[in-house]
Scaffold this motif. Structure first.
Motif, short mmCIF file in Angstrom:
data_model
loop_
_atom_site.label_atom_id
_atom_site.label_comp_id
_atom_site.label_asym_id
_atom_site.label_seq_id
_atom_site.Cartn_x
_atom_site.Cartn_y
_atom_site.Cartn_z
N THR B 262 1.21 -9.88 -11.93
CA THR B 262 1.68 -10.58 -10.74
C THR B 262 0.61 -11.47 -10.14
O THR B 262 0.82 -12.10 -9.11
N GLY B 263 -0.58 -11.48 -10.74
CA GLY B 263 -1.67 -12.27 -10.18
C GLY B 263 -2.34 -11.59 -9.00
O GLY B 263 -3.12 -12.19 -8.29
N GLN B 264 -2.06 -10.30 -8.80
CA GLN B 264 -2.75 -9.56 -7.74
C GLN B 264 -4.02 -8.95 -8.33
O GLN B 264 -4.08 -8.68 -9.53
N ARG B 265 -5.01 -8.69 -7.47
CA ARG B 265 -6.18 -7.98 -7.98
C ARG B 265 -5.85 -6.52 -8.15
O ARG B 265 -6.24 -5.87 -9.11
N MET B 266 -5.18 -5.99 -7.16
CA MET B 266 -4.63 -4.63 -7.24
C MET B 266 -3.24 -4.74 -6.67
O MET B 266 -3.02 -5.47 -5.72
N THR B 267 -2.31 -3.99 -7.20
CA THR B 267 -1.02 -3.93 -6.55
C THR B 267 -1.18 -3.10 -5.27
O THR B 267 -2.22 -2.48 -5.06
N SER B 268 -0.17 -3.11 -4.42
CA SER B 268 -0.31 -2.41 -3.15
C SER B 268 -0.63 -0.93 -3.36
O SER B 268 -1.44 -0.36 -2.64
N TYR B 269 0.01 -0.32 -4.34
CA TYR B 269 -0.18 1.12 -4.54
C TYR B 269 -0.57 1.43 -5.98
O TYR B 269 0.16 1.13 -6.91
N THR B 270 -1.75 2.01 -6.12
CA THR B 270 -2.17 2.57 -7.40
C THR B 270 -2.32 4.06 -7.13
O THR B 270 -3.14 4.46 -6.31
N THR B 271 -1.48 4.87 -7.75
CA THR B 271 -1.40 6.27 -7.35
C THR B 271 -1.61 7.21 -8.52
O THR B 271 -1.08 6.98 -9.60
N LEU B 272 -2.40 8.24 -8.28
CA LEU B 272 -2.60 9.30 -9.28
C LEU B 272 -1.83 10.53 -8.84
O LEU B 272 -2.01 10.99 -7.71
N HIS B 273 -1.01 11.05 -9.73
CA HIS B 273 -0.35 12.33 -9.47
C HIS B 273 -0.85 13.34 -10.49
O HIS B 273 -0.89 13.04 -11.68
#
Ligand code: SF4
Lengths: 199, 464
Positions: B262-273
């Protein structure tokens, strides 16, 4: 033979344990002031921020609610540093958030300057749902918790007594581009993310 | 999901004549392509990272059994369970059984491409469960009863007006004529009720971490997080190729994934479960299950298509593909479109079901050039064409055989071609050939000039 055995057997036909592990590129080492970089990148990620002292925190939160015309209600995390949070004009909630949760206040383990991200995790004194169900998510980040890059966050997590069930790396508010590729904030999570950088 | 890739030609023709779709496809460029370019301009090390990512993936695949076993042990240590599914049917059954055994009926789904691949929703609905797609794009196509048309923007083919219609029909609210913010607010309102009532959350995984037993999901909306946090049970469905050794390895891939997608550096949520909620945790699911899906992947490890398992599903090859840009995702007939789909679909569903897909490429090479893990997509497409030819799935095979026979016999070749050329010259009108019998489809988009008065070899012979 179980499905597991059969899958692993097929994999072993093609996995020869010979290709060496490559060296990973160096983690980026940003130049200049990390706090400034974090602030710039928070803005790029569409998160707002302000600086304040610990004593000023309650007033800063109250002013934020007023500025955004939010009800004087706040769902607060019970973690250390916030458990005593108090303001005479704000009604505090410590129960699970729900449909009516207009604003939530949580802490963060670290802020990542490289990306403008915050690192939060689950635990006995906090609720992950707060990070996603509130319309406005306010995050308190001590300025000494700013790290340079994503890699710097992993050792901090490994040092925790238990590996947490959930680790949230949050970069800006919730958004979607699923309707005609136009970016809209507040898809399912918070519409606004506000960071209080506390010194 | 059932594939309609065999009807590729008809599908593509319909897509080219669909004005609404053509409008939607125009937005691809300004959206994904430009944003990706801008994001990569801010990452001067990208070529080195791409090389490292590719080398890392090669190492992982060569040790896949070891890392999967490590991962499985780590998940167990954290109180989770791992299930292994050899094919789509087994994957569907495992998930449905997990829900039914606990008597859980209301299912929240985060976006999962492997879930689409194995046809999860059909099975769950047939088992009497109520399934809600919670990603906005997936929700839209669930209402429209359509498959996704893009791996990261599933409803990219839908216009605002169409979404308004779908919402009006499904909700108790008239949303026709609504603008994008109103539609997003409406989806949020309706989805909130589902989130609070959900009993099972199903998500995909962008990465599985062998070191910690975590799965990582990378999203923008937050729906995956709500689906994984609020219900009693969290089920992760993931392909076996998603495992990486450590969090540091995942970080390298994270850096190139969002930028390429998407051309983002990070998406809004990077989540570890990692596992179910700990006993003292205030929220989170009581049970955590991972379904590791093979479905043809282990077979790909041996043979020329191994590198396809590097794919991190960023969508860049779709966004830059002139064929995808012209016909959109549905024409490909299955869940994975564009260049990566033209390789994956024949490999998973069988070449006899999708022999046209590898042909649907000009082999221009843009897909390989933009792929963040340097997958040689054009080489694989060509390889699949050979396979298709060998297995007899290519039309015009007899013609090619005849040509090959003649080309190996130069004298005969010259004699026959001079006869054919003379005939063609006789048919030519004002320097162009009219439609010749048997060349209808091929000629529709091409004009064939009349052959020259003499062939090169004749001219050469006379000069000597
Ligand atoms: S093949 Fe490469 S470019 Fe295409 S989706 Fe996979 S990783 Fe992205």
């Amino acid at each position: 033979m179980t499905s597991r055995d059969r899958i692993l057997e097929r994999i072993r036909a093609g996995a020869h344990h010979q290709v060496p592990r490559p060296r990973l590129p160096e983690a980026p080492a940003p130049e200049g002031d990390l706090l400034e970089l974090l602030q710039d990148n928070l803005t790029l990620a569409a998160a707002s921020h302000q600086r304040c002292s610990t004593q000023e925190l309650p007033a800063a939160v109250a002013a934020y609610l007023q500025r955004n015309q939010l009800p004087a209600k706040l769902w607060v995390s019970d973690e250390a540093g916030l458990v005593d949070f108090h303001h005479p004009d704000i009604e505090l909630h410590h129960e699970s958030p729900g449909a009516e949760t207009s604003a939530a206040l949580t802490g963060a383990l670290a802020g990542i300057a490289e990306t403008g991200s915050l690192v939060l995790h689950s635990g006995a004194d906090r609720r992950t749902a707060l990070n996603f169900l509130a319309d406005h998510h306010l995050v308190v980040l001590p300025v000494r918790s700013v790290v340079a890059c994503i890699e710097d966050a992993w050792p901090l997590l490994r040092e925790l007594p238990d590996w947490p069930r959930t680790v949230n790396i949050i970069t800006g508010p919730s958004r979607t581009a699923d309707i005609e590729q136009t970016i809209q904030m507040g898809a399912h999570g918070p519409r606004s993310l506000h960071i209080l950088l506390v010194h | 999901m059932k594939s309609t890739s065999v009807h590729f030609h008809a599908n593509a023709r319909a897509a080219l004549n669909d004005p609404v779709l053509q409008d939607a496809l125009k937005r691809l460029k300004a959206g994904f392509v430009v944003k990706r370019r801008e994001a990569l301009e801010g990452l001067p090390d990208f070529p080195a990272m791409r090389e490292a990512a590719s080398a890392l993936k090669k190492h992982i695949l060569d040790h896949l059994d070891i890392y999967l076993e490590q991962y499985e042990a780590a998940v167990r240590r954290q109180g989770g369970e791992v299930h292994w599914a050899e094919d789509a049917e087994q994957a569907r059954r495992i998930v449905a059984d997990l829900c039914q055994r606990q008597g859980l009926r209301r299912v929240l789904k985060g976006k999962t491409m492997v879930g689409e691949e194995v046809g999860l929703n059909e099975e769950l609905e047939a088992a009497g469960l109520e399934v809600v797609e919670t990603d906005l794009g997936e929700y839209i196509i669930q209402l429209a009863k359509e498959p996704p048309s893009h791996i990261i923007a599933p409803a990219i083919h839908k216009t605002r007006g169409q979404v308004g219609e779908l919402f009006s029909n499904a909700h108790d609210n008239d949303m026709s004529g609504a603008n994008a913010p109103e539609l997003v607010a409406e989806a949020r309102r309706v989805m909130r009720r589902h989130f609070l009532a959900g009993e099972v959350g199903i998500t995909g995984a962008n990465f599985l971490i062998a070191e910690t037993g975590s799965n990582i999901i990378v999203t923008n909306e937050g729906n995956g997080d709500l689906s994984a946090t609020l219900p009693k049970m969290h089920i992760v469905v993931a392909g076996i190729e998603k495992v990486v050794p450590t969090l540091e390895d995942a970080t390298l891939l994270l850096r190139i994934l969002a930028r390429s997608a998407t051309g983002q550096r990070m998406t809004s949520y990077t989540t570890l479960h990692t596992g179910p909620k700990r006993t003292s945790d205030r929220d989170g699911p009581n049970a955590y299950h991972v379904v590791l899906v093979d479905n043809g992947r282990s077979r790909m490890l041996t043979g020329p298509y191994r590198d396809m398992l590097h794919c991190i599903r960023c969508g860049a090859c779709l966004n830059h593909c002139p064929v995808y840009g012209a016909i959109g995702g549905h024409a490909y007939g299955w869940v994975y479109p564009g260049p990566m789909g033209s390789v994956l679909t024949p490999l998973i569903t069988g070449l006899d079901q999708a022999a046209s897909l590898p042909q649907a490429s000009s082999l221009c090479g843009r897909c390989e050039a933009v792929c963040p893990v340097a997958i040689p997509l054009p080489r694989m497409l060509r390889e699949l064409r050979f396979d298709g030819f060998d297995q007899g799935h290519v039309s015009g095979r007899g013609l090619l055989r005849t040509w090959a026979f003649l080309a190996c016999r130069p004298r005969l070749y010259r004699r026959i071609s001079s006869l054919l050329l003379a005939a063609a010259r006789g048919l030519a009108r004002r320097g162009w050939l009219p439609a010749l019998p048997g060349t209808g489809a091929w000629r529709r988009a091409r004009d064939l000039p009349a052959p020259a008065a003499q062939s090169f070899s004749d001219w050469w012979r006379r000069r000597q």
